[in-house]
Design an enzyme around this catalytic site. Structure first.
Site, PDB file in Angstrom:
ATOM      1  N   THR A 123       0.859  -1.188   0.000  1.00 26.24           N
ATOM      2  CA  THR A 123       0.000   0.000   0.000  1.00 26.24           C
ATOM      3  C   THR A 123       0.890   1.231   0.000  1.00 26.24           C
ATOM      4  OG1 THR A 123      -1.583  -1.273   1.271  1.00 26.24           O
ATOM      5  CG2 THR A 123      -1.886   1.113   1.252  1.00 26.24           C
ATOM      6  N   LEU A 154      -6.216  -8.125   1.010  1.00 30.57           N
ATOM      7  CA  LEU A 154      -6.212  -9.348   1.819  1.00 30.57           C
ATOM      8  C   LEU A 154      -6.482  -9.010   3.278  1.00 30.57           C
ATOM      9  CD1 LEU A 154      -2.980 -11.013   0.346  1.00 30.57           C
ATOM     10  CD2 LEU A 154      -5.325 -11.160  -0.523  1.00 30.57           C
ATOM     11  N   CYS A 264      -3.231  -2.238   9.034  1.00 30.45           N
ATOM     12  CA  CYS A 264      -3.706  -1.481   7.862  1.00 30.45           C
ATOM     13  C   CYS A 264      -4.591  -0.297   8.185  1.00 30.45           C
ATOM     14  CB  CYS A 264      -4.416  -2.433   6.912  1.00 30.45           C
ATOM     15  SG  CYS A 264      -3.296  -3.693   6.336  1.00 30.45           S
ATOM     16  N   LYS A 325      -7.483  -9.252  15.896  1.00 26.20           N
ATOM     17  CA  LYS A 325      -8.653  -9.982  15.376  1.00 26.20           C
ATOM     18  C   LYS A 325      -8.338 -11.457  15.465  1.00 26.20           C
ATOM     19  CE  LYS A 325      -8.944 -10.440  10.847  1.00 26.20           C
ATOM     20  NZ  LYS A 325      -8.914 -10.249   9.392  1.00 26.20           N
ATOM     21  N   ARG A 332      -0.257  -5.815  15.917  1.00 25.84           N
ATOM     22  CA  ARG A 332      -0.058  -4.416  15.532  1.00 25.84           C
ATOM     23  C   ARG A 332      -1.319  -3.593  15.792  1.00 25.84           C
ATOM     24  NH1 ARG A 332       2.790  -5.361   9.730  1.00 25.84           N
ATOM     25  NH2 ARG A 332       1.482  -7.207   9.836  1.00 25.84           N
TER      26      ARG A 332
HETATM   27  C1  UDX Z   1      -8.049  -4.914   6.406  1.00 21.56           C
HETATM   28  C2  UDX Z   1      -8.981  -4.896   5.200  1.00 21.56           C
HETATM   29  O1  UDX Z   1     -10.181  -5.601   5.526  1.00 21.56           O
HETATM   30  C3  UDX Z   1      -8.299  -5.586   4.015  1.00 21.56           C
HETATM   31  O2  UDX Z   1      -9.125  -5.512   2.881  1.00 21.56           O
HETATM   32  C4  UDX Z   1      -6.979  -4.845   3.741  1.00 21.56           C
HETATM   33  O3  UDX Z   1      -6.295  -5.449   2.671  1.00 21.56           O
HETATM   34  C5  UDX Z   1      -6.103  -4.878   4.977  1.00 21.56           C
HETATM   35  O4  UDX Z   1      -6.786  -4.300   6.093  1.00 21.56           O
HETATM   36  P1  UDX Z   1      -7.285  -6.589   8.263  1.00 21.56           P
HETATM   37  O5  UDX Z   1      -6.682  -5.365   8.862  1.00 21.56           O
HETATM   38  O6  UDX Z   1      -6.458  -7.816   8.134  1.00 21.56           O
HETATM   39  O7  UDX Z   1      -7.841  -6.250   6.758  1.00 21.56           O
HETATM   40  O8  UDX Z   1      -8.526  -7.013   9.174  1.00 21.56           O
HETATM   41  P2  UDX Z   1     -10.072  -6.695   9.159  1.00 21.56           P
HETATM   42  O9  UDX Z   1     -10.778  -7.983   9.177  1.00 21.56           O
HETATM   43  O10 UDX Z   1     -10.411  -5.720   8.121  1.00 21.56           O
HETATM   44  O11 UDX Z   1     -10.281  -5.990  10.607  1.00 21.56           O
HETATM   45  C6  UDX Z   1      -9.607  -4.783  10.863  1.00 21.56           C
HETATM   46  C7  UDX Z   1     -10.056  -4.310  12.253  1.00 21.56           C
HETATM   47  O12 UDX Z   1     -11.446  -3.957  12.223  1.00 21.56           O
HETATM   48  C8  UDX Z   1      -9.904  -5.377  13.332  1.00 21.56           C
HETATM   49  O13 UDX Z   1      -9.422  -4.763  14.536  1.00 21.56           O
HETATM   50  C9  UDX Z   1     -11.324  -5.879  13.540  1.00 21.56           C
HETATM   51  O14 UDX Z   1     -11.553  -6.336  14.871  1.00 21.56           O
HETATM   52  C10 UDX Z   1     -12.126  -4.613  13.287  1.00 21.56           C
HETATM   53  N1  UDX Z   1     -13.505  -4.894  12.869  1.00 21.56           N
HETATM   54  C11 UDX Z   1     -13.740  -5.476  11.657  1.00 21.56           C
HETATM   55  C12 UDX Z   1     -14.557  -4.504  13.702  1.00 21.56           C
HETATM   56  O15 UDX Z   1     -14.331  -3.984  14.800  1.00 21.56           O
HETATM   57  N2  UDX Z   1     -15.825  -4.711  13.296  1.00 21.56           N
HETATM   58  C13 UDX Z   1     -16.123  -5.303  12.100  1.00 21.56           C
HETATM   59  O16 UDX Z   1     -17.299  -5.484  11.802  1.00 21.56           O
HETATM   60  C14 UDX Z   1     -15.043  -5.709  11.257  1.00 21.56           C
END
Ligand code: UDX
Length: 433
Positions: A123, A154, A264, A325, A332
């Protein structure tokens, strides 16, 4: 095709392994020789469900080559993916591109007479492709390189599924030649051309940031609705359902929880604000999202204090899950880190369990102890905080686990039903309920 992934982190390794699984020969390059040695022994340095098996299969069939020799890998490849880290620069909002530009300078020395497509999959801020092109201007003039933006979408823990079944492939380039080659690279994966979009290079760079910032906005929105629900005695799950059933809104990423974390959303929202400043455009919504999420960490800590009636000292507080998650080991920007550090300062006795193991983030903290099982973590706890929604925590018998008459549950992921908890006479607190 012959591909070269530069950087074997979450993006480079998953993409490289998945590309090899559809028949490409993929060189995965990293300057960290220890990582390369582990990979050559079939040991995967990151926690990504399902990756090890596909990696071993393709490694055995010699479609995957792990090496620290960038020269050999680039010389033998047609398409070079830059997948190095672009973390936030300390005390700023901007992305640190030093690894990207150091790779580009290496490529400048290596590429001599064979055409290569150079792709930024990491990114990178809008116009980074232009800067790379300037560094490689001589090669560009000789039509030996095209610089393309191909951002990844991803999610950690679901990265393989997201790679094999992407909602879209974004290819940012105005080179017809590069676009044609990349379309044939991706078609075996996406099968349907309606998921393949060719945009300008800057357009592709911005699509990545805009997508992540929008998802972060959606999460922050539902988190703020949850704050309102707690005051107005409404169940946030009704709101998520009622809103999410509107096709225009969509039900995903509407789960209220602690502050969002990960490598991210926090990084990309800040970098987008920085891009706004660079182009003298005020991105007020993204700024508000960043502030709202930062404040949420403090808000939830205050909630913990309130649940324990302001008396934190010597209280045994258990965290079930600390990663940002489930199905990842990644810490991170995990919201558990500031919470545990704060409670530790207030003399609470913290125990934590996470299926992905002990975390260095808490090593050396006086009263913070990793427990190797859920039962030892919950034993005698005054408060159990469900921080990360791992499947392991979905059906727990808390009374049996704590062996205590009086204890409280703070379910930060609304994994349990308040009415059942009430029937069990368990002092239960959720988010937005
Ligand atoms: C994210 C984007 O989804 C992905 O497309 C991008 O390429 C990278 O960043 P990621 O950071 O791996 O992916 O995890 P994601 O599942 O998106 O969750 C990010 C954060 O949002 C986590 O802390 C998760 O707990 C939180 N989250 C997600 C919520 O609090 N509520 C939700 O409904 C979904």
């Amino acid at each position: 095709m012959k591909l070269c992934m530069i950087g074997t982190g979450y993006v480079g390794l998953v993409s490289g392994v998945c590309f090899s699984d559809v028949g490409n020969t993929v060189y995965c390059v990293d300057k960290d020789q220890k990582k390369i040695d582990l990979l050559n022994k079939g040991i995967v340095p990151i926690y990504e469900p399902g990756l090890e098996e596909i990696l071993k299969k393709n490694f055995k069939q010699k479609r995957l080559i792990f090496t620290s020799d960038l020269n050999k890998a680039v010389t033998n490849s047609d398409i070079i993916f830059i997948c190095v880290g672009t973390p936030t620069k300390r005390n700023t909002n901007s992305a640190n591109l030093k690894h990207v530009f150091s790779v580009v300078k290496d490529l400048k020395k290596i590429i001599k007479k064979q055409y290569k497509i150079i792709i930024t999959k990491s990114t990178v801020p809008v116009s980074t492709g232009d800067e790379i092109e300037k560094i490689l201007i001589n090669l560009k003039k000789k039509k030996l390189v095209d610089i393309v933006s191909n951002p990844e979408f991803l999610r950690e823990g679901e990265a393989i599924r997201d790679f094999i079944y992407p909602d879209r492939i974004i290819i940012g380039t105005d080179s017809k030649k590069a676009n044609k080659i990349l379309k044939s690279l991706y078609l075996p994966i996406i099968k349907k051309t309606n998921r393949y979009f060719n945009t300008s290079r800057r357009g592709a760079e911005l699509i990545k940031y805009a997508s992540n910032a929008f998802l972060a906005t959606k999460i922050s929105f539902i988190n703020e609705m949850a704050n309102l629900c707690e005051k107005a005695d409404i169940d946030i799950k009704d709101i998520s359902l009622g809103m999410g059933s509107d096709e225009r809104i969509g039900s995903r990423f509407l789960r209220a929880g602690p502050a969002y974390g990960g490598s991210c959303f926090p990084k990309d929202t800040r970098a987008l604000i920085d891009t706004g400043n660079k182009y003298k455009t005020d991105l007020s919504i993204v700024k508000t999202v960043v502030n709202s999420n930062d404040q949420r960490k403090t808000l939830l800590i205050k909630r913990v204090e309130k649940i324990l009636k302001g008396n934190l000292s010597n209280k045994i507080i258990t965290f079930l899950g600390v990663t940002f998650k489930p199905n990842t080991d990644d810490m991170r920007e995990a919201s558990s880190i500031p919470m545990i550090k704060y409670l530790n300062k207030k003399n609470s006795k913290i125990k934590y369990y996470d299926p992905s193991g002990e975390k260095i983030d808490f090593k050396g903290l006086r009263n913070v102890n990793y427990c190797s099982s859920i039962s030892s973590a919950c034993f005698k706890a005054d408060l159990i905080i469900l921080h990360t929604e791992w499947n392991d925590f979905k059906l727990l018998n808390f009374k049996k686990l704590t062996k205590k008459k009086k204890f409280k549950i703070y379910d930060m992921r609304n994994m349990y039903s308040p009415s059942i908890m009430k029937k069990l006479k368990i002092d239960y607190f959720g988010i937005g309920r």
